[in-house]
Design a protein around this motif. Structure first.
Motif, PDB file in Angstrom:
ATOM      1  N   ASN A 119     -46.937 -37.574 112.707  1.00  0.00           N
ATOM      2  CA  ASN A 119     -47.126 -38.859 112.026  1.00  0.00           C
ATOM      3  C   ASN A 119     -45.851 -39.330 111.342  1.00  0.00           C
ATOM      4  OD1 ASN A 119     -49.776 -38.985 112.834  1.00  0.00           O
ATOM      5  ND2 ASN A 119     -50.643 -38.365 110.872  1.00  0.00           N
ATOM      6  N   ALA A 120     -45.005 -38.368 110.966  1.00  0.00           N
ATOM      7  CA  ALA A 120     -43.731 -38.710 110.336  1.00  0.00           C
ATOM      8  C   ALA A 120     -42.655 -39.064 111.364  1.00  0.00           C
ATOM      9  CB  ALA A 120     -43.251 -37.557 109.456  1.00  0.00           C
ATOM     10  N   GLY A 121     -43.022 -39.005 112.651  1.00  0.00           N
ATOM     11  CA  GLY A 121     -42.078 -39.368 113.702  1.00  0.00           C
ATOM     12  C   GLY A 121     -41.242 -38.225 114.220  1.00  0.00           C
ATOM     13  N   ASN A 122     -41.650 -36.980 113.949  1.00  0.00           N
ATOM     14  CA  ASN A 122     -40.879 -35.816 114.375  1.00  0.00           C
ATOM     15  C   ASN A 122     -41.557 -35.118 115.548  1.00  0.00           C
ATOM     16  OD1 ASN A 122     -39.086 -36.146 112.138  1.00  0.00           O
ATOM     17  ND2 ASN A 122     -40.591 -35.145 110.832  1.00  0.00           N
ATOM     18  N   ALA A 123     -40.785 -34.713 116.534  1.00  0.00           N
ATOM     19  CA  ALA A 123     -41.310 -33.939 117.657  1.00  0.00           C
ATOM     20  C   ALA A 123     -41.522 -32.491 117.215  1.00  0.00           C
ATOM     21  CB  ALA A 123     -40.353 -33.991 118.842  1.00  0.00           C
ATOM     22  N   VAL A 124     -42.539 -31.848 117.780  1.00  0.00           N
ATOM     23  CA  VAL A 124     -42.876 -30.469 117.426  1.00  0.00           C
ATOM     24  C   VAL A 124     -42.858 -29.615 118.689  1.00  0.00           C
ATOM     25  CG1 VAL A 124     -44.614 -28.926 116.445  1.00  0.00           C
ATOM     26  CG2 VAL A 124     -44.320 -31.236 115.505  1.00  0.00           C
ATOM     27  N   LEU A 125     -42.056 -28.563 118.670  1.00  0.00           N
ATOM     28  CA  LEU A 125     -42.015 -27.624 119.785  1.00  0.00           C
ATOM     29  C   LEU A 125     -43.052 -26.529 119.541  1.00  0.00           C
ATOM     30  CD1 LEU A 125     -40.505 -26.683 122.385  1.00  0.00           C
ATOM     31  CD2 LEU A 125     -39.192 -25.172 120.888  1.00  0.00           C
ATOM     32  N   MET A 126     -43.883 -26.274 120.553  1.00  0.00           N
ATOM     33  CA  MET A 126     -44.910 -25.238 120.445  1.00  0.00           C
ATOM     34  C   MET A 126     -44.660 -24.168 121.499  1.00  0.00           C
ATOM     35  SD  MET A 126     -49.021 -25.573 121.080  1.00  0.00           S
ATOM     36  CE  MET A 126     -48.763 -25.664 122.862  1.00  0.00           C
ATOM     37  N   VAL A 127     -44.699 -22.903 121.084  1.00  0.00           N
ATOM     38  CA  VAL A 127     -44.591 -21.770 121.990  1.00  0.00           C
ATOM     39  C   VAL A 127     -45.829 -20.910 121.805  1.00  0.00           C
ATOM     40  CG1 VAL A 127     -43.228 -19.776 122.700  1.00  0.00           C
ATOM     41  CG2 VAL A 127     -42.077 -21.791 121.774  1.00  0.00           C
ATOM     42  N   LYS A 128     -46.538 -20.641 122.893  1.00  0.00           N
ATOM     43  CA  LYS A 128     -47.739 -19.799 122.814  1.00  0.00           C
ATOM     44  C   LYS A 128     -47.545 -18.544 123.654  1.00  0.00           C
ATOM     45  CE  LYS A 128     -51.397 -23.137 121.768  1.00  0.00           C
ATOM     46  NZ  LYS A 128     -51.844 -22.448 120.545  1.00  0.00           N
ATOM     47  N   THR A 144     -37.862 -29.725 112.982  1.00  0.00           N
ATOM     48  CA  THR A 144     -36.773 -30.023 112.049  1.00  0.00           C
ATOM     49  C   THR A 144     -36.292 -28.783 111.292  1.00  0.00           C
ATOM     50  OG1 THR A 144     -38.290 -30.632 110.243  1.00  0.00           O
ATOM     51  CG2 THR A 144     -37.602 -32.381 111.753  1.00  0.00           C
ATOM     52  N   GLY A 145     -36.203 -27.671 112.021  1.00  0.00           N
ATOM     53  CA  GLY A 145     -35.676 -26.449 111.422  1.00  0.00           C
ATOM     54  C   GLY A 145     -36.699 -25.544 110.777  1.00  0.00           C
ATOM     55  N   SER A 146     -37.910 -26.024 110.529  1.00  0.00           N
ATOM     56  CA  SER A 146     -38.946 -25.194 109.926  1.00  0.00           C
ATOM     57  C   SER A 146     -39.830 -24.590 111.003  1.00  0.00           C
ATOM     58  CB  SER A 146     -39.801 -26.021 108.960  1.00  0.00           C
ATOM     59  OG  SER A 146     -40.526 -27.021 109.658  1.00  0.00           O
ATOM     60  N   VAL A 147     -40.281 -23.363 110.778  1.00  0.00           N
ATOM     61  CA  VAL A 147     -41.105 -22.633 111.735  1.00  0.00           C
ATOM     62  C   VAL A 147     -42.410 -22.248 111.063  1.00  0.00           C
ATOM     63  CG1 VAL A 147     -41.249 -20.568 113.169  1.00  0.00           C
ATOM     64  CG2 VAL A 147     -39.075 -21.761 112.946  1.00  0.00           C
ATOM     65  N   PHE A 148     -43.522 -22.444 111.765  1.00  0.00           N
ATOM     66  CA  PHE A 148     -44.821 -22.026 111.232  1.00  0.00           C
ATOM     67  C   PHE A 148     -45.705 -21.585 112.383  1.00  0.00           C
ATOM     68  CE2 PHE A 148     -44.730 -26.553 111.967  1.00  0.00           C
ATOM     69  CZ  PHE A 148     -45.967 -26.894 112.503  1.00  0.00           C
ATOM     70  N   GLY A 149     -46.849 -20.990 112.064  1.00  0.00           N
ATOM     71  CA  GLY A 149     -47.760 -20.469 113.076  1.00  0.00           C
ATOM     72  C   GLY A 149     -48.119 -19.026 112.783  1.00  0.00           C
ATOM     73  N   ASN A 150     -48.800 -18.372 113.744  1.00  0.00           N
ATOM     74  CA  ASN A 150     -49.214 -16.975 113.563  1.00  0.00           C
ATOM     75  C   ASN A 150     -48.409 -16.035 114.454  1.00  0.00           C
ATOM     76  OD1 ASN A 150     -50.302 -17.783 116.021  1.00  0.00           O
ATOM     77  ND2 ASN A 150     -52.144 -16.541 115.814  1.00  0.00           N
ATOM     78  N   TRP A 151     -47.198 -16.464 114.775  1.00  0.00           N
ATOM     79  CA  TRP A 151     -46.313 -15.664 115.634  1.00  0.00           C
ATOM     80  C   TRP A 151     -45.873 -14.412 114.890  1.00  0.00           C
ATOM     81  CZ3 TRP A 151     -44.825 -17.020 120.632  1.00  0.00           C
ATOM     82  CH2 TRP A 151     -43.802 -16.248 121.196  1.00  0.00           C
ATOM     83  N   ASN A 152     -45.968 -13.250 115.550  1.00  0.00           N
ATOM     84  CA  ASN A 152     -45.541 -11.985 114.949  1.00  0.00           C
ATOM     85  C   ASN A 152     -44.117 -11.658 115.399  1.00  0.00           C
ATOM     86  OD1 ASN A 152     -48.015 -11.409 113.635  1.00  0.00           O
ATOM     87  ND2 ASN A 152     -48.887 -10.725 115.582  1.00  0.00           N
ATOM     88  N   GLY A 153     -43.276 -11.325 114.453  1.00  0.00           N
ATOM     89  CA  GLY A 153     -41.906 -10.973 114.785  1.00  0.00           C
ATOM     90  C   GLY A 153     -40.994 -12.185 114.783  1.00  0.00           C
ATOM     91  N   SER A 184     -44.473 -34.905 121.354  1.00  0.00           N
ATOM     92  CA  SER A 184     -43.721 -36.027 120.805  1.00  0.00           C
ATOM     93  C   SER A 184     -44.619 -36.925 119.974  1.00  0.00           C
ATOM     94  CB  SER A 184     -43.094 -36.851 121.935  1.00  0.00           C
ATOM     95  OG  SER A 184     -42.194 -36.064 122.685  1.00  0.00           O
ATOM     96  N   PRO A 185     -44.060 -37.582 118.949  1.00  0.00           N
ATOM     97  CA  PRO A 185     -44.862 -38.542 118.192  1.00  0.00           C
ATOM     98  C   PRO A 185     -45.243 -39.725 119.075  1.00  0.00           C
ATOM     99  CG  PRO A 185     -42.554 -38.693 117.563  1.00  0.00           C
ATOM    100  CD  PRO A 185     -42.673 -37.495 118.453  1.00  0.00           C
ATOM    101  N   LYS A 186     -46.230 -40.475 118.662  1.00  0.00           N
ATOM    102  CA  LYS A 186     -46.608 -41.660 119.424  1.00  0.00           C
ATOM    103  C   LYS A 186     -45.423 -42.624 119.507  1.00  0.00           C
ATOM    104  CE  LYS A 186     -51.572 -41.998 118.403  1.00  0.00           C
ATOM    105  NZ  LYS A 186     -52.623 -42.891 117.847  1.00  0.00           N
ATOM    106  N   PRO A 187     -45.223 -43.256 120.648  1.00  0.00           N
ATOM    107  CA  PRO A 187     -44.176 -44.287 120.722  1.00  0.00           C
ATOM    108  C   PRO A 187     -44.546 -45.468 119.835  1.00  0.00           C
ATOM    109  CG  PRO A 187     -45.538 -44.328 122.697  1.00  0.00           C
ATOM    110  CD  PRO A 187     -45.947 -43.108 121.916  1.00  0.00           C
ATOM    111  N   ARG A 188     -43.572 -46.001 119.121  1.00  0.00           N
ATOM    112  CA  ARG A 188     -43.836 -47.088 118.178  1.00  0.00           C
ATOM    113  C   ARG A 188     -43.635 -48.444 118.850  1.00  0.00           C
ATOM    114  NH1 ARG A 188     -41.188 -46.569 112.478  1.00  0.00           N
ATOM    115  NH2 ARG A 188     -39.324 -47.108 113.677  1.00  0.00           N
ATOM    116  N   LEU A 189     -44.628 -49.307 118.716  1.00  0.00           N
ATOM    117  CA  LEU A 189     -44.568 -50.655 119.269  1.00  0.00           C
ATOM    118  C   LEU A 189     -44.658 -51.663 118.139  1.00  0.00           C
ATOM    119  CD1 LEU A 189     -44.746 -52.823 121.516  1.00  0.00           C
ATOM    120  CD2 LEU A 189     -47.226 -52.428 121.530  1.00  0.00           C
ATOM    121  N   PHE A 190     -43.676 -52.565 118.079  1.00  0.00           N
ATOM    122  CA  PHE A 190     -43.682 -53.644 117.103  1.00  0.00           C
ATOM    123  C   PHE A 190     -44.028 -54.946 117.829  1.00  0.00           C
ATOM    124  CE2 PHE A 190     -41.143 -50.370 115.202  1.00  0.00           C
ATOM    125  CZ  PHE A 190     -41.430 -50.447 113.840  1.00  0.00           C
TER     126      PHE A 190
END
Length: 340
Positions: A119-128, A144-153, A184-190
């Motif tokens: 929603n803030a316009g940032n893409a999120v990379l997901m690895v499963k 944007t440099g921050s990592v979160f999730g339940n990844w071990n190691g 990717s965030p939703k494309p913005r249309l004006f």
């Protein structure tokens, strides 16, 4: 557009148990690509679609098993043409692997955090890290440099390359089965102009997955009652829009105020923004006059929309929305997820 945005909207407000289904691998042809998601709720409701109806019923029947046994990857062979095969004669000629995950408290928390970033316009990379059998699908999210999730190691060494390239990586060969996807965030249309012909365009574009902002100088027209599907409404003249609207490189814009002077002001400003798409309602002759040029330059699409002999606001809205989708797809082709 990606179903994940609709899935996250529903998930945020739900009060029942749910299972997240994600296509993680496709061989051959299939109705949807890798990265397609669907949310299945215990009351039978679903958001999103993985196929033309071939897989959804089976996924619903697995709901309790997923909640009891944990995540699992289900393989559907759609290549058969008899009544007992998954293809059921539909012509789908591929093998589809679907990851089913119970949306427990941890996954819910991570998905809501991903929603905030998108929603803030940032893409999120997901690895499963896909489970070999039933169990837990370890998930890592990076934004944007921050990592979160339940990844071990530690995170895979190639994670930064994955965000920019999404190509096969030699140093990923020794990893367990992983699925990588860049959301990717939703494309913005004006949309500039709030006339009656704008209403169906805003509705269709929002339904297609665009994050729509409507801007006009007339408060009576630029209202939530007229544009319930728009994410943002802005009331002001073109000079105000230049300072108040955060229009960025890569955004989409359609100019349809029907006011020559204000269209001229808007075009002079918008052409400096390096947009992914800039369309102008009206003839090429009118647009060339707006631009004070004998020919319309290539970065301006006019008449806006595909040439389908459209008449009236609704048909014109269909032609414009189709062109917006085509432009977006051409810019994002090749960005779907992949197994490594």
């Amino acid at each position: 557009m990606e179903d994940i945005h609709a899935v996250l909207e529903v998930l945020e407000n739900q009060t029942v148990r749910s299972v997240l289904a994600t296509i993680v691998h496709v061989e051959g042809s299939a109705y949807r690509k890798e990265g397609t998601t669907m949310l299945v709720q215990e009351d039978g409701m679903q958001t999103g679609l993985l196929s033309g109806g071939c897989l959804e019923e089976d996924i619903h029947t697995r709901f309790e098993a997923v909640w009891t046994g944990g995540s699992s990857v289900i393989t559907y062979d759609m290549r058969g043409f008899d009544d007992l095969s998954w293809g059921r004669g539909t012509g789908c000629d591929g093998i589809i692997q679907v990851l089913l995950e119970p949306v427990n408290s941890r996954l819910y928390h991570d998905l809501m955090k991903m929603k905030e970033h998108l929603n803030a316009g940032n893409a999120v990379l997901m690895v499963k890290q896909l489970p070999a059998d039933s169990g837990s699908a370890a998930t890592l999210f990076e934004c944007t440099g921050s990592v979160f999730g339940n990844w071990n190691g530690t995170a895979p060494a190639w994670i930064n390359a994955a965000r920019s390239g999404m190509q096969n990586r030699e140093d990923a060969e020794e990893e367990e089965a992983l699925y990588v996807h860049l959301f990717s965030p939703k494309p913005r249309l004006f949309v500039f102009g709030a006339g009656d012909d704008t209403c169906p365009l805003v509705h269709l574009a929002a339904f297609a997955g665009f994050d729509v902002t409507v801007a006009d100088w007339r408060p009576a027209k630029c209202s939530r009652r007229r544009f319930p599907d728009a994410r943002n409404l802005f009331t002001g003249f073109p000079e105000d829009m230049k300072h108040e609207l955060d229009i960025k490189r890569g955004d989409f814009a359609v100019v349809m105020t029907h006011d020559f002077k204000r269209d001229k002001e808007l075009l002079a400003y918008l052409r400096k923004r390096q947009l992914s798409y800039l369309g102008v309602l009206g003839s090429r002759k009118r647009t060339s006059l707006l631009l004070d040029q004998s020919e319309v330059p290539g970065d301006v699409k006019t008449p806006v929309g595909f040439s389908i002999a459209a008449e009236g606001p609704h048909e014109i809205a269909v032609s414009i929305t189709a062109e917006l989708i085509e432009r977006f797809k051409s810019l994002t082709s090749g960005s779907e997820g992949m197994m490594v």
